[in-house]
Design an enzyme around this catalytic site. Structure first.
Site, PDB file in Angstrom:
ATOM      1  N   LYS A  54       0.807  -1.224   0.000  1.00 53.24           N
ATOM      2  CA  LYS A  54       0.000   0.000   0.000  1.00 53.24           C
ATOM      3  C   LYS A  54       0.840   1.274   0.000  1.00 53.24           C
ATOM      4  O   LYS A  54       0.351   2.341  -0.365  1.00 53.24           O
ATOM      5  CB  LYS A  54      -0.980   0.000   1.167  1.00 53.24           C
ATOM      6  CG  LYS A  54      -2.138  -0.960   0.934  1.00 53.24           C
ATOM      7  CD  LYS A  54      -3.439  -0.368   1.416  1.00 53.24           C
ATOM      8  CE  LYS A  54      -4.628  -1.246   1.068  1.00 53.24           C
ATOM      9  NZ  LYS A  54      -4.529  -2.617   1.583  1.00 53.24           N
ATOM     10  N   SER A  79      -8.287   1.504   9.191  1.00 51.33           N
ATOM     11  CA  SER A  79      -7.679   1.004  10.424  1.00 51.33           C
ATOM     12  C   SER A  79      -6.532   0.079  10.053  1.00 51.33           C
ATOM     13  O   SER A  79      -5.923  -0.541  10.890  1.00 51.33           O
ATOM     14  CB  SER A  79      -8.721   0.268  11.254  1.00 51.33           C
ATOM     15  OG  SER A  79      -9.373  -0.692  10.459  1.00 51.33           O
ATOM     16  N   GLN A  84      -1.291   3.550   7.527  1.00 51.35           N
ATOM     17  CA  GLN A  84       0.152   3.674   7.716  1.00 51.35           C
ATOM     18  C   GLN A  84       0.839   4.127   6.436  1.00 51.35           C
ATOM     19  O   GLN A  84       1.811   4.882   6.462  1.00 51.35           O
ATOM     20  CB  GLN A  84       0.729   2.349   8.212  1.00 51.35           C
ATOM     21  CG  GLN A  84       0.250   2.026   9.623  1.00 51.35           C
ATOM     22  CD  GLN A  84       0.498   0.593  10.018  1.00 51.35           C
ATOM     23  OE1 GLN A  84       1.621   0.111   9.953  1.00 51.35           O
ATOM     24  NE2 GLN A  84      -0.552  -0.100  10.416  1.00 51.35           N
ATOM     25  N   GLY A 180      -9.055  -7.239  -2.049  1.00 49.76           N
ATOM     26  CA  GLY A 180     -10.019  -6.651  -1.125  1.00 49.76           C
ATOM     27  C   GLY A 180     -10.942  -5.779  -1.959  1.00 49.76           C
ATOM     28  O   GLY A 180     -11.917  -6.235  -2.546  1.00 49.76           O
ATOM     29  N   GLY A 181     -10.578  -4.494  -2.096  1.00 54.63           N
ATOM     30  CA  GLY A 181     -11.327  -3.601  -2.974  1.00 54.63           C
ATOM     31  C   GLY A 181     -10.846  -3.652  -4.420  1.00 54.63           C
ATOM     32  O   GLY A 181     -11.422  -3.000  -5.303  1.00 54.63           O
ATOM     33  N   GLU A 205      -9.983 -14.060  -3.048  1.00 57.53           N
ATOM     34  CA  GLU A 205     -10.699 -13.499  -1.897  1.00 57.53           C
ATOM     35  C   GLU A 205     -10.936 -14.569  -0.848  1.00 57.53           C
ATOM     36  O   GLU A 205     -10.959 -15.756  -1.161  1.00 57.53           O
ATOM     37  CB  GLU A 205     -12.107 -13.060  -2.352  1.00 57.53           C
ATOM     38  CG  GLU A 205     -12.165 -11.808  -3.136  1.00 57.53           C
ATOM     39  CD  GLU A 205     -13.619 -11.419  -3.370  1.00 57.53           C
ATOM     40  OE1 GLU A 205     -13.932 -10.244  -3.166  1.00 57.53           O
ATOM     41  OE2 GLU A 205     -14.428 -12.295  -3.742  1.00 57.53           O
ATOM     42  N   GLY A 209     -16.014 -13.667   2.218  1.00 52.07           N
ATOM     43  CA  GLY A 209     -16.204 -12.319   1.682  1.00 52.07           C
ATOM     44  C   GLY A 209     -16.025 -12.300   0.182  1.00 52.07           C
ATOM     45  O   GLY A 209     -15.170 -11.599  -0.356  1.00 52.07           O
ATOM     46  N   ASP A 211     -17.557 -11.024  -2.314  1.00 51.41           N
ATOM     47  CA  ASP A 211     -18.294 -10.014  -3.092  1.00 51.41           C
ATOM     48  C   ASP A 211     -17.647  -9.786  -4.455  1.00 51.41           C
ATOM     49  O   ASP A 211     -18.329  -9.585  -5.452  1.00 51.41           O
ATOM     50  CB  ASP A 211     -18.346  -8.690  -2.319  1.00 51.41           C
ATOM     51  CG  ASP A 211     -16.968  -8.129  -2.061  1.00 51.41           C
ATOM     52  OD1 ASP A 211     -16.271  -8.682  -1.189  1.00 51.41           O
ATOM     53  OD2 ASP A 211     -16.564  -7.174  -2.748  1.00 51.41           O
ATOM     54  N   LYS A 274      10.681 -18.712   5.862  1.00 48.14           N
ATOM     55  CA  LYS A 274      11.174 -17.865   6.963  1.00 48.14           C
ATOM     56  C   LYS A 274      10.609 -16.449   6.856  1.00 48.14           C
ATOM     57  O   LYS A 274      11.307 -15.469   7.085  1.00 48.14           O
ATOM     58  CB  LYS A 274      12.720 -17.824   6.991  1.00 48.14           C
ATOM     59  CG  LYS A 274      13.411 -19.154   6.757  1.00 48.14           C
ATOM     60  CD  LYS A 274      12.949 -20.220   7.738  1.00 48.14           C
ATOM     61  CE  LYS A 274      13.359 -21.611   7.274  1.00 48.14           C
ATOM     62  NZ  LYS A 274      12.639 -22.653   8.041  1.00 48.14           N
ATOM     63  N   SER A 305       1.173  -9.846  -0.387  1.00 53.81           N
ATOM     64  CA  SER A 305       0.811  -8.425  -0.317  1.00 53.81           C
ATOM     65  C   SER A 305       1.293  -7.692   0.924  1.00 53.81           C
ATOM     66  O   SER A 305       1.501  -6.480   0.888  1.00 53.81           O
ATOM     67  CB  SER A 305      -0.705  -8.270  -0.453  1.00 53.81           C
ATOM     68  OG  SER A 305      -1.364  -9.010   0.545  1.00 53.81           O
ATOM     69  N   ASN A 308       1.979  -7.372   7.945  1.00 58.17           N
ATOM     70  CA  ASN A 308       1.665  -6.716   9.210  1.00 58.17           C
ATOM     71  C   ASN A 308       0.639  -7.487  10.024  1.00 58.17           C
ATOM     72  O   ASN A 308      -0.562  -7.379   9.818  1.00 58.17           O
ATOM     73  CB  ASN A 308       1.157  -5.296   8.943  1.00 58.17           C
ATOM     74  CG  ASN A 308       2.268  -4.408   8.415  1.00 58.17           C
ATOM     75  OD1 ASN A 308       3.439  -4.594   8.754  1.00 58.17           O
ATOM     76  ND2 ASN A 308       1.920  -3.457   7.572  1.00 58.17           N
TER      77      ASN A 308
HETATM   78  C1  PLP Z   1      -5.234  -3.665   1.343  1.00 61.08           C
HETATM   79  C2  PLP Z   1      -4.621  -5.014   1.313  1.00 61.08           C
HETATM   80  C3  PLP Z   1      -5.058  -6.008   0.418  1.00 61.08           C
HETATM   81  C4  PLP Z   1      -6.210  -5.789  -0.539  1.00 61.08           C
HETATM   82  O1  PLP Z   1      -5.896  -4.787  -1.461  1.00 61.08           O
HETATM   83  P1  PLP Z   1      -7.023  -4.104  -2.374  1.00 61.08           P
HETATM   84  O2  PLP Z   1      -6.289  -3.137  -3.204  1.00 61.08           O
HETATM   85  O3  PLP Z   1      -8.012  -3.461  -1.453  1.00 61.08           O
HETATM   86  O4  PLP Z   1      -7.658  -5.202  -3.140  1.00 61.08           O
HETATM   87  C5  PLP Z   1      -4.399  -7.223   0.391  1.00 61.08           C
HETATM   88  N1  PLP Z   1      -3.379  -7.480   1.245  1.00 61.08           N
HETATM   89  C6  PLP Z   1      -2.924  -6.557   2.123  1.00 61.08           C
HETATM   90  C7  PLP Z   1      -1.799  -6.911   3.003  1.00 61.08           C
HETATM   91  C8  PLP Z   1      -3.528  -5.294   2.186  1.00 61.08           C
HETATM   92  O5  PLP Z   1      -3.081  -4.394   3.058  1.00 61.08           O
END
Ligand code: PLP
Length: 322
Positions: A54, A79, A84, A180-181, A205, A209, A211, A274, A305, A308
């Site tokens: 992100k 959140s 961050q 996610g989105g 997904e 969830g 969707d 690891k 992705s 954290n």
């Molecule tokens: C936000 C996030 C996602 C999903 O990303 P989108 O762009 O909303 O589809 C997947 N993995 C992590 C670690 C995220 O922070």
């Protein structure tokens, strides 16, 4: 008509991120390759700044602010990792940032966001509508709202991870992306269509969830109630308008996995590679292992992705043997 971002915009984003975002490593696992009879390339965004991809979208979006926007600053509600990412990007660019977080968000996340220099405003999510509140503060202070996924500069920033992957390993048969989105998925799809046109791009997904899968298969955005899943980064209720338009055009399928399969992938990352990967970051590998896609002899990309997850929760999830 929506104007959709293009691969040229991903290239421009990559230029802006140079020297600011990490060029994350691509890792392999011979255990997994042997098990699947495939070549799997992991793009490890868990090693990105602030621990998730992100940072790419947030930094790209804030880099494009004009002088007036820089002065007034950015505002976001989240959140999770987007909070961050905005806080850190704003600090690096010398821009003020306000992040709205629910009062009951984990203290560690509030502290991390403050630690990156963001001004955190807490709200009661049972009493207050966060979108209304965000808009009020944005108007009062003249701040620019940066949403977590449905924004062209966010999408093209996220697409730079897949761009780096294709540039490093060449064309692939499949690319699996957590969803996610759909910001990461749509940005990755822009990169794939340009750099590896034959590559099948698969969004993944949590089963609870789905969707995005429902939207993809029905051709219209489906909204669901906030799903119960350990993949907290994928608890979005609906994909975005821009992300969905790209996903419909450039993505081949959307698959789902269960929370138990996510835990198994989390364990695999920890034991074999690891790495600490957060539950949402495990979606792509879980689908590679369980979604029934025939991968024998294929070259497969997996976007990891983010990483954290607090250690106590990590221990709870991976420690209990199934
Ligand atoms: C936000 C996030 C996602 C999903 O990303 P989108 O762009 O909303 O589809 C997947 N993995 C992590 C670690 C995220 O922070």
């Amino acid at each position: 008509m929506l104007t959709l971002p293009t691969f040229a915009d991903v290239v421009a984003a990559a230029e802006r991120l140079k020297g600011h975002a990490h060029h994350t490593p691509v890792l392999r696992s011979s255990t997994l390759d042997t098990r699947l009879g495939a070549q799997v390339f992991f793009k490890c965004e868990n090693f990105q700044r602030m621990g998730a991809f992100k940072f790419r979208g947030a930094f790209n979006a804030l880099s494009r602010f004009d002088a007036a926007q820089r002065l007034a600053g950015a505002i976001a509600f989240s959140s999770g990792n987007h909070a961050q990412a905005i806080a850190l990007s704003a600090r690096l660019l010398g821009i003020p940032a306000v992040i709205l977080m629910p009062l009951d968000a984990p203290q560690a996340k509030i502290d991390a966001t403050r630690g990156y220099g963001g001004e955190v405003i807490l709200f009661d999510r049972f009493q207050q509508d966060r979108e209304v509140l965000t808009r009020e503060i944005a108007v009062q202070r003249g701040m620019t709202l940066i949403p977590p996924f449905d924004h062209a500069d966010v999408i093209t920033g996220q697409g730079t991870a897949a761009k780096e992957l294709f540039e490093e390993v060449g064309e692939l048969d499949y690319l699996f992306v957590c969803m996610g989105g759909g910001g990461l998925l749509s940005g990755s799809a822009l990169a794939a269509r340009a750099l590896s046109p034959g590559c099948k791009v698969i969004g993944v997904e949590p089963e609870a969830g789905n969707d995005g899968q429902q939207s993809f298969r029905s051709g219209a955005i489906v909204r669901i109630v906030t799903p119960k899943t350990i993949a907290d980064g994928a608890q979005t209720q609906a994909v975005g308008e821009i992300t969905f338009a790209i996903i419909r055009r450039d993505v081949d399928d959307v698959l789902t996995v269960t929370d138990a399969q996510l835990v198994e992938a989390m364990r695999f990352y920890a034991e074999r590679m690891k790495m600490i990967v957060e539950p949402t970051g495990c979606l792509s590998l879980a689908a590679v292992c369980h979604a029934g896609v025939p991968l024998q002899g294929k070259r497969v990309g997996v976007i990891v992705s983010g990483g954290n997850v607090d250690l106590q929760r990590f221990g709870q999830l991976v420690g209990n043997s199934t």
